[in-house]
Enzyme design. Sequence first.
Site, PDB file in Angstrom:
ATOM      1  N   CYS A   2       0.831  -1.194   0.000  1.00  0.00           N
ATOM      2  CA  CYS A   2       0.000   0.000   0.000  1.00  0.00           C
ATOM      3  C   CYS A   2       0.874   1.256   0.000  1.00  0.00           C
ATOM      4  O   CYS A   2       2.014   1.231   0.423  1.00  0.00           O
ATOM      5  CB  CYS A   2      -0.864   0.030   1.249  1.00  0.00           C
ATOM      6  SG  CYS A   2      -1.584  -1.536   1.688  1.00  0.00           S
ATOM      7  N   ARG A  27       2.961   0.911  -7.248  1.00  0.00           N
ATOM      8  CA  ARG A  27       3.102  -0.134  -6.237  1.00  0.00           C
ATOM      9  C   ARG A  27       1.979  -1.168  -6.307  1.00  0.00           C
ATOM     10  O   ARG A  27       2.049  -2.207  -5.673  1.00  0.00           O
ATOM     11  CB  ARG A  27       3.084   0.498  -4.833  1.00  0.00           C
ATOM     12  CG  ARG A  27       4.247   1.426  -4.589  1.00  0.00           C
ATOM     13  CD  ARG A  27       3.987   2.317  -3.408  1.00  0.00           C
ATOM     14  NE  ARG A  27       4.031   1.598  -2.158  1.00  0.00           N
ATOM     15  CZ  ARG A  27       5.041   1.662  -1.294  1.00  0.00           C
ATOM     16  NH1 ARG A  27       6.075   2.414  -1.560  1.00  0.00           N
ATOM     17  NH2 ARG A  27       5.010   0.994  -0.172  1.00  0.00           N
ATOM     18  N   TRP A  75      -3.665  -2.207  -0.867  1.00  0.00           N
ATOM     19  CA  TRP A  75      -3.528  -3.509  -1.549  1.00  0.00           C
ATOM     20  C   TRP A  75      -3.969  -4.532  -0.523  1.00  0.00           C
ATOM     21  O   TRP A  75      -3.280  -4.784   0.456  1.00  0.00           O
ATOM     22  CB  TRP A  75      -2.076  -3.712  -1.969  1.00  0.00           C
ATOM     23  CG  TRP A  75      -1.935  -4.745  -3.027  1.00  0.00           C
ATOM     24  CD1 TRP A  75      -2.165  -4.588  -4.361  1.00  0.00           C
ATOM     25  CD2 TRP A  75      -1.519  -6.097  -2.845  1.00  0.00           C
ATOM     26  NE1 TRP A  75      -1.917  -5.780  -5.010  1.00  0.00           N
ATOM     27  CE2 TRP A  75      -1.522  -6.705  -4.114  1.00  0.00           C
ATOM     28  CE3 TRP A  75      -1.154  -6.863  -1.748  1.00  0.00           C
ATOM     29  CZ2 TRP A  75      -1.175  -8.036  -4.310  1.00  0.00           C
ATOM     30  CZ3 TRP A  75      -0.804  -8.191  -1.942  1.00  0.00           C
ATOM     31  CH2 TRP A  75      -0.819  -8.760  -3.211  1.00  0.00           C
ATOM     32  N   ASN A 101      -0.315   0.713   6.562  1.00  0.00           N
ATOM     33  CA  ASN A 101       0.339  -0.314   5.740  1.00  0.00           C
ATOM     34  C   ASN A 101       0.776  -1.417   6.678  1.00  0.00           C
ATOM     35  O   ASN A 101       1.186  -1.133   7.799  1.00  0.00           O
ATOM     36  CB  ASN A 101       1.605   0.239   5.075  1.00  0.00           C
ATOM     37  CG  ASN A 101       1.292   1.180   3.940  1.00  0.00           C
ATOM     38  OD1 ASN A 101       0.130   1.366   3.595  1.00  0.00           O
ATOM     39  ND2 ASN A 101       2.312   1.782   3.382  1.00  0.00           N
ATOM     40  N   GLY A 102       0.750  -2.662   6.201  1.00  0.00           N
ATOM     41  CA  GLY A 102       1.274  -3.759   7.013  1.00  0.00           C
ATOM     42  C   GLY A 102       0.178  -4.655   7.547  1.00  0.00           C
ATOM     43  O   GLY A 102      -0.953  -4.641   7.056  1.00  0.00           O
ATOM     44  N   GLU A 483      13.517 -23.724 -10.825  1.00  0.00           N
ATOM     45  CA  GLU A 483      13.254 -22.300 -10.652  1.00  0.00           C
ATOM     46  C   GLU A 483      14.469 -21.471 -11.072  1.00  0.00           C
ATOM     47  O   GLU A 483      14.330 -20.451 -11.744  1.00  0.00           O
ATOM     48  CB  GLU A 483      12.855 -22.016  -9.192  1.00  0.00           C
ATOM     49  CG  GLU A 483      12.569 -20.566  -8.867  1.00  0.00           C
ATOM     50  CD  GLU A 483      11.449 -19.938  -9.691  1.00  0.00           C
ATOM     51  OE1 GLU A 483      10.759 -20.652 -10.442  1.00  0.00           O
ATOM     52  OE2 GLU A 483      11.282 -18.709  -9.607  1.00  0.00           O
ATOM     53  N   LYS A 487      14.509 -18.682 -14.020  1.00  0.00           N
ATOM     54  CA  LYS A 487      14.925 -17.285 -13.775  1.00  0.00           C
ATOM     55  C   LYS A 487      15.960 -16.879 -14.816  1.00  0.00           C
ATOM     56  O   LYS A 487      15.937 -15.783 -15.327  1.00  0.00           O
ATOM     57  CB  LYS A 487      15.524 -17.104 -12.376  1.00  0.00           C
ATOM     58  CG  LYS A 487      14.532 -17.148 -11.238  1.00  0.00           C
ATOM     59  CD  LYS A 487      13.689 -15.895 -11.071  1.00  0.00           C
ATOM     60  CE  LYS A 487      12.374 -15.917 -11.765  1.00  0.00           C
ATOM     61  NZ  LYS A 487      11.285 -16.703 -11.325  1.00  0.00           N
ATOM     62  N   GLU A 490      14.198 -16.759 -18.592  1.00  0.00           N
ATOM     63  CA  GLU A 490      13.119 -15.812 -18.892  1.00  0.00           C
ATOM     64  C   GLU A 490      13.583 -14.364 -18.943  1.00  0.00           C
ATOM     65  O   GLU A 490      13.002 -13.563 -19.669  1.00  0.00           O
ATOM     66  CB  GLU A 490      11.948 -15.968 -17.905  1.00  0.00           C
ATOM     67  CG  GLU A 490      12.247 -15.550 -16.497  1.00  0.00           C
ATOM     68  CD  GLU A 490      11.074 -15.754 -15.556  1.00  0.00           C
ATOM     69  OE1 GLU A 490       9.933 -15.649 -16.002  1.00  0.00           O
ATOM     70  OE2 GLU A 490      11.327 -15.991 -14.356  1.00  0.00           O
ATOM     71  N   HIS A 506      21.144 -40.094 -19.214  1.00  0.00           N
ATOM     72  CA  HIS A 506      20.149 -40.666 -20.138  1.00  0.00           C
ATOM     73  C   HIS A 506      19.941 -39.771 -21.353  1.00  0.00           C
ATOM     74  O   HIS A 506      18.936 -39.888 -22.039  1.00  0.00           O
ATOM     75  CB  HIS A 506      18.837 -40.914 -19.383  1.00  0.00           C
ATOM     76  CG  HIS A 506      19.010 -41.881 -18.255  1.00  0.00           C
ATOM     77  ND1 HIS A 506      19.168 -43.235 -18.449  1.00  0.00           N
ATOM     78  CD2 HIS A 506      19.120 -41.679 -16.916  1.00  0.00           C
ATOM     79  CE1 HIS A 506      19.328 -43.840 -17.287  1.00  0.00           C
ATOM     80  NE2 HIS A 506      19.314 -42.911 -16.336  1.00  0.00           N
ATOM     81  N   LYS A 605       2.748 -10.474 -16.867  1.00  0.00           N
ATOM     82  CA  LYS A 605       2.721 -10.755 -15.434  1.00  0.00           C
ATOM     83  C   LYS A 605       1.552 -11.668 -15.075  1.00  0.00           C
ATOM     84  O   LYS A 605       1.649 -12.492 -14.185  1.00  0.00           O
ATOM     85  CB  LYS A 605       2.637  -9.440 -14.657  1.00  0.00           C
ATOM     86  CG  LYS A 605       2.750  -9.578 -13.154  1.00  0.00           C
ATOM     87  CD  LYS A 605       4.157 -10.000 -12.735  1.00  0.00           C
ATOM     88  CE  LYS A 605       4.248 -10.346 -11.266  1.00  0.00           C
ATOM     89  NZ  LYS A 605       5.411 -11.203 -10.982  1.00  0.00           N
TER      90      LYS A 605
END
Length: 610
Positions: A2, A27, A75, A101-102, A483, A487, A490, A506, A605
């Site tokens: 936020c 944000r 948010w 916020n939080g 992963e 990273k 991409e 193999h 996204k």
Amino acid sequence: MCGILGYTGDRQASEILLAGLARLEYRGYDSAGIAVLKDGTVQVAKNKGRLKVLEEKTHGGRDIQGTCGIGHTRWATHGEPSDINAHPLWSDDMSVVAVHNGIVENYREIKNMLANHGYAFYSQTDTEAAVKLIDYFYKQSHNPLKAITEAIKVIEGSYCFVMLFKDFPGEVWGARKDLPLIAGQGKSESFLASDVSAILQDTRSVYYLDNMDIVQLKKGVVRFFDTEGYAKHKELSEVTWDAQAAEKGGFEHFMMKEIHEQARAVRDTFGSVFHSGKVDLSDSGLTDEVMKSVSQVYIVACGSAYHVGAAAQYIIEDLAKIPVRIEMASEFRYRNLPLDKNALAIIISQSGETADTLAAMRLARESGIKTLAIVNVVGSTIAREADNVFYTMAGPEIAVATTKAYSAQLIACYVIAMEFARVRRTITPTYYESLIGEIQALPEKIDEILDEKEKLEELAGRFVNARNAFYLGRNIDYAVAMEGSLKMKEISYLHSEAIAAGEMKHGPISLIERGMLVAGIMTQKNLALKIASNMLEAKSRGGFILMVAMRGCEALQEEADMVFTVPETDPHFAASLAVIPLQLLGYYVAVARKLDVDKPRNLAKSVTVE
Ligand code: F6R
């Protein structure tokens, strides 16, 4: 996260607040609001949706007159995005009006305590509990500073509050813990903001609040206090960055900023289910009865979220001894898999909007299977349609390549695995307690790894012109390899492949060429020798060997071209640490190649088409 603002001075507050909030739009948010204090009355305007709606509703702020006010872009974390849950929130007689916020972790306890004193609640937010707690103390002293110091002794969690007290004209108050708040100093005006970019237009003279500082703004005057209410001196700083850099918190890219937010994301995600020394998943529908009755688990997701599921499969099976199937959502939905009605389907998605994941979840629900969604975006379609939700607390992720949401999803999976294991008595209470300690220690260890990021920056320079890379691992380390490889490819467009190390012989081993990056992940002691011999096979064919190893598990000290060590943790949680150097390596190779790190080509996204 936020955005938060406060202003007092000679100009119309609403116009300054709306302009400042617009600079915080990057944000991410789902609702917005402002409150302005004039002649002992606080006027509030707020709504779900875009800031534009708020601007139109208030005619660019002109409808709300006054020179002292607060603003917020929310948010959602607790309570869906809605007009009511939007900030500011207020006490019943509007004595205290605040934005936050939080997360107030102990909001339930606070609500119960206040309910016993006659307070009622109109929103679903944790913030309202805090606002009314401040009001409760304020009613005893009529002193804002005293009310805030008393309240923050009770409030647990991370927060940044900005407040108006109806009976204190021209004053704005703020307090922070673990979330940023800065104060700006103008000639005859002063500001509060969560982010310096929001006020750079108006002033470059700022104070950075320390953790637990309390601040009071008056026209052109900024004063600070500690938690006991004693005045504190602070040095004024001059901001020299441009506004765009400020949005990124001084980092060159959002991805790097988000990599650095991982410790916070991990802490907040765990904090959201850990109350008064106990994990409580009842909000996610995981009562002891449910966890006892589940026969098996399907985990369904795409991309990085799938990689989280791949790690979770090993962890849940090992800790809780329940069979787990990990499925790519795009495959699961067209598979005609005979589904077990007593299974639990765990759906993992940052955006909560991924088309394949949503379709897979609908299919599971139609088959009568209970669904639990691990989602970052509150109110997203998957969150709304799932039977139950476990919200990760990563905050909005701007960079297309996920980092902090991935880390927060891992935490959700760890907690679920531990709770199943506790309820089904497959681990001892002592081991369960030690796992809690290990999760709590992860944020500090993540930051420890980030302190060594230059080593990876240097290494990345070597692979600017590379064409191929391999990432090898076994067990959880294979999930991390997937992963790390994603990273790399991409954002840097360097072709990379993750291979379960036992599969090398193999076929893939034929691709190894001199100088090719072969990254081996080694965090599982019982498999260290196995992965070591796979890496030696790669080395003897000319590969450049990078070992990402957990302390106490490092092999190949002599043979590897580079060993990057991560701190020790319980092996079930190793992915949280081993992934960090791989995120950094992908990032630095992309930067060295001068690519658009935050918006890689061809990617979105939120993947809302299949
Ligand atoms: C990779 C990445 C993607 C997402 C995938 C699923 O860095 O971000 O692979 O993980 O598109 O997205 P969500 O989690 O929103 O369902």
